[in-house]
Design a protein around this motif. Structure first.
Motif, PDB file in Angstrom:
ATOM      1  N   VAL A  29      19.854 -17.294  66.884  1.00 56.61           N
ATOM      2  CA  VAL A  29      20.062 -18.341  67.883  1.00 56.61           C
ATOM      3  C   VAL A  29      19.751 -19.695  67.252  1.00 56.61           C
ATOM      4  O   VAL A  29      20.477 -20.673  67.473  1.00 56.61           O
ATOM      5  N   ALA A  30      18.715 -19.741  66.426  1.00 55.36           N
ATOM      6  CA  ALA A  30      18.349 -21.005  65.773  1.00 55.36           C
ATOM      7  C   ALA A  30      19.463 -21.506  64.865  1.00 55.36           C
ATOM      8  O   ALA A  30      19.742 -22.712  64.820  1.00 55.36           O
ATOM      9  N   ALA A  31      20.131 -20.596  64.150  1.00 53.17           N
ATOM     10  CA  ALA A  31      21.224 -21.008  63.264  1.00 53.17           C
ATOM     11  C   ALA A  31      22.382 -21.589  64.062  1.00 53.17           C
ATOM     12  O   ALA A  31      22.995 -22.586  63.658  1.00 53.17           O
ATOM     13  N   VAL A  32      22.689 -20.986  65.189  1.00 50.85           N
ATOM     14  CA  VAL A  32      23.772 -21.504  66.035  1.00 50.85           C
ATOM     15  C   VAL A  32      23.368 -22.848  66.630  1.00 50.85           C
ATOM     16  O   VAL A  32      24.181 -23.778  66.704  1.00 50.85           O
ATOM     17  N   ALA A  33      22.110 -22.968  67.036  1.00 48.80           N
ATOM     18  CA  ALA A  33      21.632 -24.248  67.577  1.00 48.80           C
ATOM     19  C   ALA A  33      21.759 -25.354  66.524  1.00 48.80           C
ATOM     20  O   ALA A  33      22.217 -26.461  66.838  1.00 48.80           O
ATOM     21  N   ARG A  34      21.375 -25.035  65.279  1.00 54.77           N
ATOM     22  CA  ARG A  34      21.520 -26.026  64.201  1.00 54.77           C
ATOM     23  C   ARG A  34      22.978 -26.421  64.016  1.00 54.77           C
ATOM     24  O   ARG A  34      23.299 -27.582  63.758  1.00 54.77           O
ATOM     25  N   HIS A  35      23.877 -25.446  64.130  1.00 57.36           N
ATOM     26  CA  HIS A  35      25.313 -25.724  63.993  1.00 57.36           C
ATOM     27  C   HIS A  35      25.758 -26.799  64.988  1.00 57.36           C
ATOM     28  O   HIS A  35      26.566 -27.666  64.659  1.00 57.36           O
ATOM     29  N   PHE A  36      25.219 -26.725  66.204  1.00 59.96           N
ATOM     30  CA  PHE A  36      25.601 -27.687  67.245  1.00 59.96           C
ATOM     31  C   PHE A  36      24.704 -28.929  67.250  1.00 59.96           C
ATOM     32  O   PHE A  36      24.965 -29.872  68.005  1.00 59.96           O
ATOM     33  N   GLY A  37      23.652 -28.910  66.443  1.00 56.71           N
ATOM     34  CA  GLY A  37      22.738 -30.039  66.424  1.00 56.71           C
ATOM     35  C   GLY A  37      21.909 -30.148  67.687  1.00 56.71           C
ATOM     36  O   GLY A  37      21.612 -31.255  68.145  1.00 56.71           O
ATOM     37  N   VAL A  38      21.561 -29.003  68.257  1.00 57.96           N
ATOM     38  CA  VAL A  38      20.753 -28.990  69.481  1.00 57.96           C
ATOM     39  C   VAL A  38      19.504 -28.146  69.234  1.00 57.96           C
ATOM     40  O   VAL A  38      19.402 -27.428  68.240  1.00 57.96           O
ATOM     41  N   SER A  39      18.584 -28.208  70.163  1.00 57.44           N
ATOM     42  CA  SER A  39      17.372 -27.392  70.070  1.00 57.44           C
ATOM     43  C   SER A  39      17.706 -25.950  70.451  1.00 57.44           C
ATOM     44  O   SER A  39      18.699 -25.684  71.139  1.00 57.44           O
ATOM     45  N   ASP A  40      16.859 -25.035  70.005  1.00 56.14           N
ATOM     46  CA  ASP A  40      17.039 -23.627  70.390  1.00 56.14           C
ATOM     47  C   ASP A  40      17.059 -23.495  71.908  1.00 56.14           C
ATOM     48  O   ASP A  40      17.845 -22.740  72.471  1.00 56.14           O
ATOM     49  N   ALA A  41      16.188 -24.253  72.574  1.00 54.16           N
ATOM     50  CA  ALA A  41      16.085 -24.180  74.034  1.00 54.16           C
ATOM     51  C   ALA A  41      17.415 -24.537  74.703  1.00 54.16           C
ATOM     52  O   ALA A  41      17.786 -23.937  75.719  1.00 54.16           O
ATOM     53  N   ALA A  42      18.130 -25.501  74.137  1.00 54.73           N
ATOM     54  CA  ALA A  42      19.423 -25.888  74.713  1.00 54.73           C
ATOM     55  C   ALA A  42      20.418 -24.744  74.650  1.00 54.73           C
ATOM     56  O   ALA A  42      21.287 -24.602  75.518  1.00 54.73           O
ATOM     57  N   LEU A  43      20.295 -23.898  73.634  1.00 55.78           N
ATOM     58  CA  LEU A  43      21.225 -22.780  73.488  1.00 55.78           C
ATOM     59  C   LEU A  43      20.888 -21.629  74.432  1.00 55.78           C
ATOM     60  O   LEU A  43      21.772 -20.887  74.858  1.00 55.78           O
ATOM     61  N   TYR A  44      19.610 -21.493  74.776  1.00 53.54           N
ATOM     62  CA  TYR A  44      19.202 -20.388  75.646  1.00 53.54           C
ATOM     63  C   TYR A  44      19.766 -20.523  77.062  1.00 53.54           C
ATOM     64  O   TYR A  44      19.717 -19.579  77.831  1.00 53.54           O
ATOM     65  N   VAL A  45      20.331 -21.656  77.386  1.00 56.09           N
ATOM     66  CA  VAL A  45      21.051 -21.798  78.654  1.00 56.09           C
ATOM     67  C   VAL A  45      22.330 -20.955  78.619  1.00 56.09           C
ATOM     68  O   VAL A  45      22.790 -20.451  79.633  1.00 56.09           O
ATOM     69  N   HIS A  46      22.883 -20.753  77.402  1.00 53.96           N
ATOM     70  CA  HIS A  46      24.162 -20.062  77.236  1.00 53.96           C
ATOM     71  C   HIS A  46      24.029 -18.645  76.692  1.00 53.96           C
ATOM     72  O   HIS A  46      24.972 -17.855  76.785  1.00 53.96           O
ATOM     73  N   VAL A  47      22.886 -18.327  76.111  1.00 51.82           N
ATOM     74  CA  VAL A  47      22.666 -16.993  75.558  1.00 51.82           C
ATOM     75  C   VAL A  47      21.178 -16.667  75.697  1.00 51.82           C
ATOM     76  O   VAL A  47      20.328 -17.483  75.357  1.00 51.82           O
TER      77      VAL A  47
END
Length: 194
Positions: A29-47
């Motif tokens: 999840v952290a690698a995908v978050a880095r790809h989008f330039g967002v925090s891990d927490a921002a990605l946990y809304v979607h996954v």
């Protein structure tokens, strides 16, 4: 609140691309978050977790894999269908190694049975072999043989496991001829378990 422009579909697509470039085992999840330039927490809304991310990659990859196989076998039967199916299998595995690896993972029953891509992969595999006139249980046995052969070859090829100077493509075509001969002569009797 979801970040504007960041959707579950975009997350899954980015995760699939990353799986191909860094390997499925290194997808986080952290690698995908880095790809989008967002925090891990921002990605946990979607996954919700890494496992859920891998499931999304598997579902997306299965759909693309099934599309490639469907095109390859359309209007073909027997040897031609087998070769088209196998060539499409190999091309997908080599071109999309992370996504291919995801399609080989066992999924929770509720995920696997609702993934149209996975269901199509199963049906396309059986449909390709029905051209050989096999009925159950020989049909399933033959499918396990074909799948094991193709998966074994592409796994070795992807790992640079063929060191002999003979051209890999030449071996591939010889193997497909052998698979065709074997499936054409598949034993139809059932063997009792001992």
């Amino acid at each position: 609140m979801p970040r504007q422009g960041l959707t579950s579909a975009r997350v899954a697509a980015a995760a699939a691309e990353l799986a191909d470039s860094v390997g499925l085992s290194r997808l986080t999840v952290a690698a995908v978050a880095r790809h989008f330039g967002v925090s891990d927490a921002a990605l946990y809304v979607h996954v919700r977790s890494r496992d859920a991310l891998i499931e999304q990659v598997a579902i997306r990859a299965a759909a693309g894999f099934a599309d490639a196989l469907a095109i390859a076998v359309a209007g073909r039967a027997g040897h031609q269908a087998l070769v088209g199916f196998a060539d499409a299998w190999r091309a997908f595995a080599v071109t999309h190694p992370g996504q291919y690896a995801a399609t080989q993972l066992p999924l929770p029953a509720e995920v696997g049975t609702s993934s149209t891509g996975h269901l199509r992969l199963i049906e396309l595999s059986y449909a390709m072999l029905r051209g050989y006139g096999l009925d159950e249980p020989a049909l399933t046995d033959a499918l396990r043989f074909v799948r094991s052969t193709l998966h074994g070859f592409v796994s070795l090829e992807s790992a640079d496991g063929f060191g002999h100077p003979r051209a890999v493509d030449a071996s591939w075509h010889s193997i497909l001829d052998a698979v065709h001969t074997t499936v054409s002569n598949w034993p139809t009797g059932t063997r009792e378990q001992q």
